[in-house]
Design a protein around this motif. Structure first.
Motif, PDB file in Angstrom:
ATOM      1  N   THR A 280      -4.427   3.236  -2.408  1.00 44.39           N
ATOM      2  CA  THR A 280      -5.121   3.877  -1.287  1.00 44.39           C
ATOM      3  C   THR A 280      -4.473   5.197  -0.872  1.00 44.39           C
ATOM      4  O   THR A 280      -5.158   6.161  -0.538  1.00 44.39           O
TER       5      THR A 280
ATOM      6  N   THR B 189      -8.441  -4.708  -2.380  1.00 48.00           N
ATOM      7  CA  THR B 189      -8.982  -3.362  -2.277  1.00 48.00           C
ATOM      8  C   THR B 189     -10.258  -3.363  -1.437  1.00 48.00           C
ATOM      9  O   THR B 189     -10.853  -4.415  -1.199  1.00 48.00           O
ATOM     10  N   HIS B 190     -10.659  -2.182  -0.990  1.00 48.47           N
ATOM     11  CA  HIS B 190     -11.940  -2.031  -0.306  1.00 48.47           C
ATOM     12  C   HIS B 190     -12.968  -1.410  -1.241  1.00 48.47           C
ATOM     13  O   HIS B 190     -14.119  -1.197  -0.878  1.00 48.47           O
TER      14      HIS B 190
ATOM     15  N   GLN C  95       0.805  -1.212   0.000  1.00 47.09           N
ATOM     16  CA  GLN C  95       0.000   0.000   0.000  1.00 47.09           C
ATOM     17  C   GLN C  95       0.843   1.268   0.000  1.00 47.09           C
ATOM     18  O   GLN C  95       0.601   2.190  -0.762  1.00 47.09           O
TER      19      GLN C  95
ATOM     20  N   GLU D  50      -3.843  -3.082  -1.820  1.00 47.41           N
ATOM     21  CA  GLU D  50      -4.305  -1.692  -1.732  1.00 47.41           C
ATOM     22  C   GLU D  50      -3.281  -0.732  -2.353  1.00 47.41           C
ATOM     23  O   GLU D  50      -2.851   0.241  -1.700  1.00 47.41           O
TER      24      GLU D  50
END
Length: 233
Positions: free
Chosen positions: A182, A211-212, A96, A179
């Motif tokens: 992000t 990922t979210h 990330q 991620e």
């Protein structure tokens, strides 16, 4: 299609203050060669712990059970020496925050060359040539100059491009991106996602994208695994 990575009954458990916390519960999924899988879920859903367990990068109080087969070989619980031969060579990973992986006091070229030194038999000049070639592939401006530069001289998006270039140096069969956008602004996020997909096609590799954001998965992945409370939904 041929399976490259598969997980069967994968569970991850942590021990904290005498209590056991199950972060991942009996997860099953597979990624085929040249396929992109999106693992999506809210914070704490267990998606990052899933891939960290695959890579053998859990914290010391964590334990993974079940089965993970990569390229027809069981890799869960194998010796660190054997896993190190797979990590970085056959499986690449992009985290990330590139600043947590890039040392601001060591040149970009030296850090990238270290990957090739560990995993290939290329000489010093060949390693430099390969690094510059890969920096150019991920669209770093003036790659020869950046090779001798430092990460603190770059923007967040350019640092992430360096990390992607580093992960691709050994032509891995699988790239895991945890991620990767992000910490970046919206415009740069789009550029990095496009770059990941372009590199996937260019180097004929599989991609696992964590990922979210369902929107990211919708535009980037052929297959989706949705997680909540450590389980598939």
């Amino acid at each position: 299609m041929t399976e490259l990575l598969s997980a069967s009954n994968l569970s991850v458990e942590f021990t904290s203050r005498g209590k056991k916390i199950q972060a991942v519960k009996n997860l099953n999924f597979a990624v085929n060669k040249d396929q992109s899988l999106g693992i999506v879920g809210e914070s704490g859903s267990g998606k990052s712990q899933t891939v960290l367990s695959i890579m053998g990068l859990l914290e010391s109080n964590g334990r993974a059970t079940g089965s993970v087969v990569f390229d027809k070989k069981e890799i869960l619980g194998i010796k660190a020496k054997n896993l190190n031969e797979i990590r970085g060579r056959s499986i690449g990973m992009v985290f990330q925050d590139p600043m947590s992986s890039l040392n601001p006091y060591i040149s970009i070229g030296k850090q990238m060359s270290g990957v090739l030194k560990r995993h290939t038999k290329l000489n010093k000049n060949e390693r430099k040539e390969k690094c510059i070639e890969m920096l150019d592939a991920v669209k770093i401006p003036s790659p020869s100059q950046r090779f001798d530069g430092f990460s603190f001289e770059l923007s967040g998006g350019m640092r992430q491009r360096v990390m992607i270039a580093s992960a691709l140096l050994t032509s891995p069969k699988l790239l895991i991106a945890d991620e990767p956008t992000t910490a970046l602004d919206v415009t740069v996020q789009e550029q990095i996602l496009d770059l990941l997909l372009e590199m996937k096609e260019r180097f004929s590799m599989s991609l696992v994208l964590i990922t979210h954001d369902l929107g990211v998965v919708a535009r980037s992945c052929q297959k989706v695994l949705v997680m909540k409370d450590g389980m598939e939904q």
